[in-house]
Scaffold this motif. Structure first.
Motif: not given
Length: 465
Positions: A338-359
């Protein structure tokens, strides 16, 4: 006075999480008129250039080159033990040869080298050649701090001389820094001893790099890691380096992004979609993969899930996903990258299930998102501690007696995170602090400007006229 532009050679460690942030640094330098030669290993070079975007905007000031990592083309680069030992044996001489070739052209000489902190041997190479140098750390400064105190960890009997943990006592580098288990040290979180020892061998000279390099810049900020920066005041925070200044057009990806998910997100209500992505290294077995899918199904929330082609080695995943998507229908969307930065900036996103890499951590933080943490290896456990215990913007998952995060645990943690407004409020507060530091007048912005001024200093030009 010389009118020649400074010419900076940049070299990352050959992993997705290292290439992207230092590529962002390259963007900033090019924007300021600096000529950049960006070195990747041959395999990484092919991956990055095959996904190159027209929007990258480097122009004539940027060139991409490669040097061999010493492995044969068909050998597996995910074998980090073999890759690391081969790099250490092969790349120093190749780097020196490349610089010598470039420097034959008087007006094109390398005036500065910026090496990934995990490639600290490069600082020794260029220092011997009389070229200015800087080191760049792409991960958290807490992670760097743990490598800078390796000798103390050995002296205290916490690890042996090959980096292997000797006991399970918690480590706290300073009173104000989060504690960490020895098995979660950045080099220790691998499944086999040989890989742990190889990565440790790569990092053991980091303290010499810290001592030798003229500038040590970090993709972090004092707003996120005040204690770590206070412990090592020579480290300069210039982060977070993100592509937001170019509307999130990000260079350096190893996989082709699927932008169609953005149109899908446009159809979803504000703060309704869970985003799930585990970076470029995480691998799940069949059981864990299916439990995650069932947990998303039970959550009854819309979700966007990044499933790399190699996220699991099982051959039955495709059939499982077909049935899974039939059940969840339009509530879910799966993409391979996914184009992750654009996804995370999208108003529809409520939370992030992540591996917690620094980026990923920085990208989530700068968008004010709460996290559900699922670390896999290396620095990711330290980042989970930051997210859950220091910044208090997320929750971790608990594994059952079989070492599995089961579907019930996933459903429960989703409900707990989204049911408590405190997590989002804290995340928005941290977002405000972090974004202000990269704006004009902020500390990271000032440090980056000063670093670019240092690159432009006249005595950097080695005899050019």
């Amino acid at each position: 006075m010389s009118t020649t532009k400074p010419h900076v050679l940049i070299m990352p460690y050959p992993a997705q999480g290292h290439v992207i942030p230092i590529m962002e640094l390259a963007h900033y330098l090019v924007k300021e008129g600096v000529k950049v030669t960006f070195i990747n290993t041959e395999v990484t070079h092919k991956l990055v250039t095959s996904n190159w975007l027209n929007e990258d905007g480097f122009g004539d000031l940027m060139q991409m080159v490669s040097i061999p990592d010493g492995l044969e083309p068909w050998e597996d680069r995910s074998d980090l033990c073999k890759l690391t030992l081969s790099m250490l044996q092969t790349m120093p001489s190749k780097l020196e040869q490349l610089i010598q070739t470039i420097n034959k052209e008087e007006s094109n000489k390398i005036t500065c080298v910026i090496a990934d902190g995990c490639m600290g041997w490069a600082v020794g190479v260029v220092k011997k050649m009389g070229i200015r140098n800087a080191a760049f750390w792409s991960a958290s400064v807490a992670t760097l701090a743990s490598t800078l105190c390796i000798q103390k960890l050995i002296d205290d009997g916490i690890i042996n001389e090959n980096g292997i943990p000797l006991n399970g006592q918690m480590i706290q580098i300073s009173e104000t820094m989060p504690p960490i288990k020895p098995e979660n040290l950045v080099w220790a979180g691998f499944n086999d001893v040989a890989t742990v020892e190889a990565i440790f061998k790569l990092l053991v000279d980091t303290k010499d790099t810290y001592r030798m390099t003229e500038r040590f810049i970090c993709n972090s900020t004092t707003e996120l890691e005040p204690s770590a920066f206070n412990l090592y005041p020579q480290l300069l925070p210039i982060g977070p380096l993100l592509a937001s200044n170019r509307l999130a057009y990000q260079a350096g990806h190893f996989w082709q992004e699927d932008p169609s998910c953005l149109a899908w997100l446009d159809q979803k209500p504000e703060r309704s979609v869970i985003y799930i992505a585990f970076g470029s290294f995480t691998i799940f077995n069949q059981t864990q993969f299916e439990e995650l899918a069932h947990g998303l199904e039970l959550s009854n929330k819309p979700f966007l899930w990044v499933v790399r082609l190699d996220l699991t080695k099982e051959s039955t995943i495709t059939a499982f996903l077909d049935g899974f998507m039939d059940r969840v229908g339009s509530r879910g969307r799966i993409v391979s990258w996914a184009p992750q930065q654009k996804v995370l900036a999208h108003p529809s996103i409520t939370c992030f299930i992540s591996h917690c890499g620094w980026n990923s951590t920085l990208e989530g933080v700068t968008n004010g998102l709460p996290f559900l943490c699922w670390p896999y290896f290396a620095d990711q456990f330290y980042n989970e501690t930051y997210i859950c215990d220091i910044w208090k913007i997320g929750l971790g998952f608990k594994k059952d007696k079989n070492g599995i995060v089961n579907r019930g645990e996933i459903k429960e943690k989703v409900e707990q995170l989204l049911g408590d407004k405190t997590f989002r409020d804290m995340a928005l507060d941290i977002k405000k602090k972090v974004t202000s530091t990269v704006q004009e007048g902020g500390r990271s912005h000032q440090n980056l400007s000063s670093f670019i001024e240092w690159i432009y200093e006249e005595d950097i030009f080695q005899g050019s006229t």
